[in-house]
Design an enzyme around this catalytic site. Structure first.
Site, mmCIF file in Angstrom:
data_model
loop_
_atom_site.group_PDB
_atom_site.id
_atom_site.type_symbol
_atom_site.label_atom_id
_atom_site.label_comp_id
_atom_site.label_asym_id
_atom_site.label_seq_id
_atom_site.Cartn_x
_atom_site.Cartn_y
_atom_site.Cartn_z
ATOM 1 N N CYS A 9 0.881 -1.407 -0.078
ATOM 2 C CA CYS A 9 -0.077 0.004 -0.020
ATOM 3 C C CYS A 9 0.701 1.280 0.081
ATOM 4 O O CYS A 9 0.310 2.363 -0.273
ATOM 5 C CB CYS A 9 -1.074 0.099 1.192
ATOM 6 S SG CYS A 9 -2.072 -1.474 1.278
ATOM 7 N N HIS A 24 -2.713 7.252 2.690
ATOM 8 C CA HIS A 24 -3.138 5.917 1.958
ATOM 9 C C HIS A 24 -4.696 5.570 2.373
ATOM 10 O O HIS A 24 -4.717 5.783 3.726
ATOM 11 C CB HIS A 24 -2.285 4.563 2.094
ATOM 12 C CG HIS A 24 -2.898 3.241 2.172
ATOM 13 N ND1 HIS A 24 -3.795 2.961 1.111
ATOM 14 C CD2 HIS A 24 -2.960 2.195 3.017
ATOM 15 C CE1 HIS A 24 -4.294 1.770 1.287
ATOM 16 N NE2 HIS A 24 -3.655 1.469 2.126
ATOM 17 N N ASN A 32 -10.315 0.133 -0.079
ATOM 18 C CA ASN A 32 -8.978 0.175 0.047
ATOM 19 C C ASN A 32 -8.256 -0.507 -1.198
ATOM 20 O O ASN A 32 -8.364 -1.711 -1.583
ATOM 21 C CB ASN A 32 -8.425 -0.656 1.391
ATOM 22 C CG ASN A 32 -6.879 -0.830 1.473
ATOM 23 O OD1 ASN A 32 -6.273 -0.772 0.526
ATOM 24 N ND2 ASN A 32 -6.523 -1.078 2.609
#
Length: 332
Positions: free
Chosen positions: A117, A254, A284
């Site tokens: 990520c 993020h 996500n």
């Protein structure tokens, strides 16, 4: 890491998300969950899911095509292609090579990097470094993820979280108006078992793993680590840049989970009003969540040329990286 005066700037930007939507109501039919529970704990309402015949390379190509169309940019002259992904179509060939083939780019290097990520901020750091050093002049950097391919849709704790997407940026040499101000990165490898997907090995640090190849996450531990790590990382990044929080127009973390972002903002003393996210309707999307949040900021008239951005990625590894940028992408 010592900051070196950048010679690079982002000159074009493109994004793509699949058409298929996976709503909280859809998930209610798949596992023991409900819309209220999901929204309360994650802030998520929808995610975009790649079709069966769509892979990270498919989404990557669409994002590059979007960049070309929006900014009338040629990519045939890039001398390096970098792709951030944790879900490549194949172990090899890499996704970057497939982009080279599709666009028939004659003279270029091609490599994938995997910082999960944190991939977008890691990739920007690498692109800036390669150009500033003089090794390259024009880099096509793409983040592409199809996390739905490795999501266990019987696991109610993880299947509600993840979505798919891609983003592309062209980074070029610019001695007069460089856009990269500072970067900072770090790693906590001891926490690697908190979020993983197995490949050849089924043990880590002497402990057995779930060998399914699906994404496995200890959300509580990742939450604690990120909430503890990012505030200090943000302060270090600002110190390197010689800037204060008031100098930042937009904070773009993020988009792992809205509750986690709220905690990070509170501990970092950054207003949610100055924070861009993509979590509510895209979920996500790992390395793609930051550029998708930027895209939403552009669409909503928030993010404008001349703004100073602080983007910070964090994820599997456990890795984290932040960059401060002057956003100066000229609309065509």
């Amino acid at each position: 890491m010592t900051n070196i005066q950048s010679k690079a700037r982002i000159t074009a930007f493109g994004t793509y998300v699949p058409e298929k939507r996976l709503t909280n109501e859809d998930l209610e039919k798949m596992v023991d969950t409900n819309n209220e529970w999901i929204v309360q704990r994650t802030g998520m309402k929808e995610r975009r899911i790649a079709a069966e015949n769509e892979f990270s390379s498919t989404l990557a190509l669409r994002a590059v095509e979007n960049l070309i169309k929006r900014y009338k940019k040629d990519v045939s002259d890039v001398d390096c292609i970098i792709v951030a992904t944790s879900t490549p179509d194949y172990t090899f060939p890499n996704v970057a090579s497939q982009i080279q083939k599709h666009f028939q780019i004659k003279q270029t290097g091609a490599m994938d990097l995997n910082s999960a990520c944190a991939g977008f901020t890691y990739g920007l750091h690498v692109a800036n470094g390669l150009i500033t050093s003089g090794l390259h002049r024009k880099i096509l950097f793409v983040a592409a993820e199809t996390l739905s391919k490795i999501t266990d849709y019987t696991d109610r704790t993880t299947c509600i979280l993840f979505g798919d997407g891609a983003a592309a940026v062209k980074v070029e040499r610019d001695d007069e108006m460089p856009g990269f101000i500072a970067s900072h990165m770090g790693t906590y490898g001891e926490g690697g078992s908190h979020v993983y997907s197995t490949n050849l090995s089924t043990t880590m640090q002497g402990q057995p793993l779930n060998p399914s190849g699906m994404l496995v996450q200890n959300g509580r531990e990742v939450y604690k680590w990120a909430s503890r790590t990012l505030p200090s990382g943000i302060n270090e990044l600002l110190h390197k840049a010689g800037l204060k929080k008031d100098d930042i127009d937009w904070f773009i973390p993020h988009s792992a989970n809205l509750r986690m972002i709220e905690s990070i903002c509170e501990k970092s003393e950054i207003s949610l009003e100055k924070t861009l996210t993509s979590v509510e309707y895209l979920g996500n999307t790992s390395s793609v969540s930051i550029p998708l949040a930027m895209q939403l900021g552009i669409d909503e008239g928030k993010l404008k040329s001349g703004d100073t951005l602080l983007a910070y990625g964090f994820g599997g590894g456990l890795t984290h990286a932040g960059v401060i940028l002057k956003w100066d992408v000229e609309d065509v």
